[in-house]
Design an enzyme around this catalytic site. Structure first.
Site, PDB file in Angstrom:
ATOM      1  N   ASP A  57      -3.000   6.301  12.000  1.00 15.02           N
ATOM      2  CA  ASP A  57      -2.213   5.681  10.928  1.00 15.02           C
ATOM      3  C   ASP A  57      -0.883   6.427  10.822  1.00 15.02           C
ATOM      4  O   ASP A  57      -0.817   7.541  10.303  1.00 15.02           O
ATOM      5  CB  ASP A  57      -2.977   5.764   9.612  1.00 15.02           C
ATOM      6  CG  ASP A  57      -2.236   5.123   8.440  1.00 15.02           C
ATOM      7  OD1 ASP A  57      -1.036   4.804   8.585  1.00 15.02           O
ATOM      8  OD2 ASP A  57      -2.851   4.965   7.370  1.00 15.02           O
ATOM      9  N   SER A  63       0.814  -1.220   0.000  1.00 17.09           N
ATOM     10  CA  SER A  63       0.000   0.000   0.000  1.00 17.09           C
ATOM     11  C   SER A  63       0.846   1.268   0.000  1.00 17.09           C
ATOM     12  O   SER A  63       0.374   2.332  -0.422  1.00 17.09           O
ATOM     13  CB  SER A  63      -0.942   0.010   1.204  1.00 17.09           C
ATOM     14  OG  SER A  63      -0.219  -0.120   2.411  1.00 17.09           O
ATOM     15  N   HIS A  92       1.157   5.170   6.527  1.00 17.93           N
ATOM     16  CA  HIS A  92       0.951   5.755   5.210  1.00 17.93           C
ATOM     17  C   HIS A  92       1.223   7.263   5.262  1.00 17.93           C
ATOM     18  O   HIS A  92       1.547   7.804   6.317  1.00 17.93           O
ATOM     19  CB  HIS A  92      -0.470   5.449   4.720  1.00 17.93           C
ATOM     20  CG  HIS A  92      -0.748   3.978   4.633  1.00 17.93           C
ATOM     21  ND1 HIS A  92      -1.380   3.287   5.647  1.00 17.93           N
ATOM     22  CD2 HIS A  92      -0.443   3.072   3.671  1.00 17.93           C
ATOM     23  CE1 HIS A  92      -1.472   2.005   5.317  1.00 17.93           C
ATOM     24  NE2 HIS A  92      -0.904   1.840   4.120  1.00 17.93           N
TER      25      HIS A  92
END
Length: 415
Positions: free
Chosen positions: A389, A143, A392
């Site tokens: 998060d 990702s 990312h």
């Protein structure tokens, strides 16, 4: 006398009006003819303009050849950054759209990476599209690699009219096409590079990760004829042990064995390396490996309190050569050794060492400002840092810089 003066005045006024009318007709006729002329010559003019852009870009990249793009500092620049606006990118991901999901402090969008001894060439979408004409640029990985792919199509997006771009996803492969250039910028989901039980691009969260370290063809057949390949594989390996399967997932007689993570990673890199050596056209394909994308999940790494992470962080890390506990030098060393061996065998492969420059950016992660794929529990809502998060990256943001560096390397190739 008064009557004669009035007639003369009327005649003069009429002459002036008539003259103005003639001038107006001539002006608009000339303007229309000029517009038609420009319209008729626009394809040629556009080609000339694109040629000039390509030439200027090549000259700029050549001037910077030999520069260390990976050593530098982040500087505030709200004049030329961000390179695009989050809301204007047609293909923005809700996982990375931090402003859309409530982030108020937008200073992360205005930081530019400044190498110490040179300037990073300014990204030019038209120049890159010309370089990619009739070619495939393929990102392969997890990702984080997908985030870099989204960054790239956001960087290209505004230079293409809606009718001349498309995006299509089929299983693990997503393809962005710049139709006029017959160019594609693609992403292929393969978080371990080799086959694993995490290969489903949507349902890949499994309690125990299993890899087939000697099997890669299922994925690699989609990359074979790419002109530019951009790989990453790191975080999905971050566990003490990995279960390795000799056999297939469909058969019942497979042999399973737990191996230490670094050993499993080395086995996977060997399979990846062997495939590249045999199947990739050495004179055509240029390969890039993105080094580890750092995480910021331990505040004590940068002088914060225990239990703190990237949640509510708004400042970069100022300490030179800062290196957090989320980046594994031993894994990086394995990659470097593998790639050195490939280069000796004649492959065009380059490590893009984006780890250090990204280490400084603890404030640039989505934290809680992203779409949550599952409803948050009351316990999570009461402790936002627990679901932040810190892996990312917000867009616009750090992955744009990765792509600016990739852009300079693509431009320096002979393709």
């Amino acid at each position: 006398m008064a009557s004669t003066w009035g007639v003369r005045t009327s005649f003069q006024v009429f002459t002036i009006i008539l003259f103005a009318f003639v001038i107006s007709v001539l002006y608009f006729t000339t303007k229309e003819d000029g517009s038609r002329s420009r319209s008729r010559s626009s394809p040629s003019s556009l080609l000339t303009e694109n040629h000039n852009v390509v030439r200027d870009t090549m000259e700029e990249v050549e001037r910077m050849s030999g520069c260390d793009y990976f050593s530098g500092k982040w500087v505030f620049d709200n004049q030329t950054y961000p390179l695009y606006k989050e809301k204007d990118c047609t293909f923005m991901s809700d996982q990375l759209a931090c402003q859309k999901f409530g982030r108020k402090d937008l200073s992360y969008q205005y930081l530019r990476w400044q190498p110490y001894h040179c300037n990073l060439p300014r990204f030019n979408a038209t120049a890159l599209l010309e370089k990619l004409r009739n070619k495939r640029l393929v990102y392969v990985g997890d990702s984080l690699n997908r985030g870099q792919w989204i960054s790239m199509i956001c960087l290209l997006d505004s230079s293409l009219p809606p009718s001349l771009k498309s995006i299509n996803t089929n299983g693990s492969l997503s393809v962005f096409k710049a139709i006029e250039y017959n160019a594609t910028v693609e992403f292929y989901w393969a978080p371990m590079l080799i086959e694993s039980n995490s290969d489903d691009p949507v349902n890949h969260r499994v309690p125990e990760r299993i890899v087939r370290t000697q099997a890669i063809e299922k994925h690699a057949r989609y990359w074979t004829d790419a002109d530019f390949l951009v790989f990453d594989s790191y975080l999905w390996w971050k566990r003490p042990f990995m279960k390795v399967l000799w056999g297939t997932f469909e058969s019942s007689d497979g042999i399973y064995k737990k191996v230490e993570m670094l050993k499993g990673y080395e086995m996977a890199l060997r399979t990846w390396s062997d495939w590249l050596e045999i199947h990739v056209n050495h004179s055509k394909t240029h390969i890039f490996w993105m080094s580890m994308s750092p995480t910021h999940e331990r505040g004590e790494d940068w002088g914060g309190v225990t239990g703190q992470n990237c949640y509510n962080e708004t400042q970069t890390i100022k300490k030179n050569d800062y290196w957090g506990s989320g980046s594994d030098p031993n894994m990086m060393k394995l990659v470097e050794t593998t790639i050195e061996n490939l280069n000796k065998k004649g492959l065009n492969i380059q490590i893009l060492n984006i780890t250090q420059l990204s280490e400084y950016r603890k404030e640039a992660h989505p934290s809680v400002h992203r779409k949550q794929w599952e409803p948050l529990t009351n316990e999570q809502l009461s402790n936002p840092s627990g679901y932040a998060d810190c892996i990312h990256w917000c867009l616009p943001g750090v992955p744009d810089t990765w792509n600016e560096i990739l852009y300079t390397y693509i431009y320096s190739t002979s393709l």
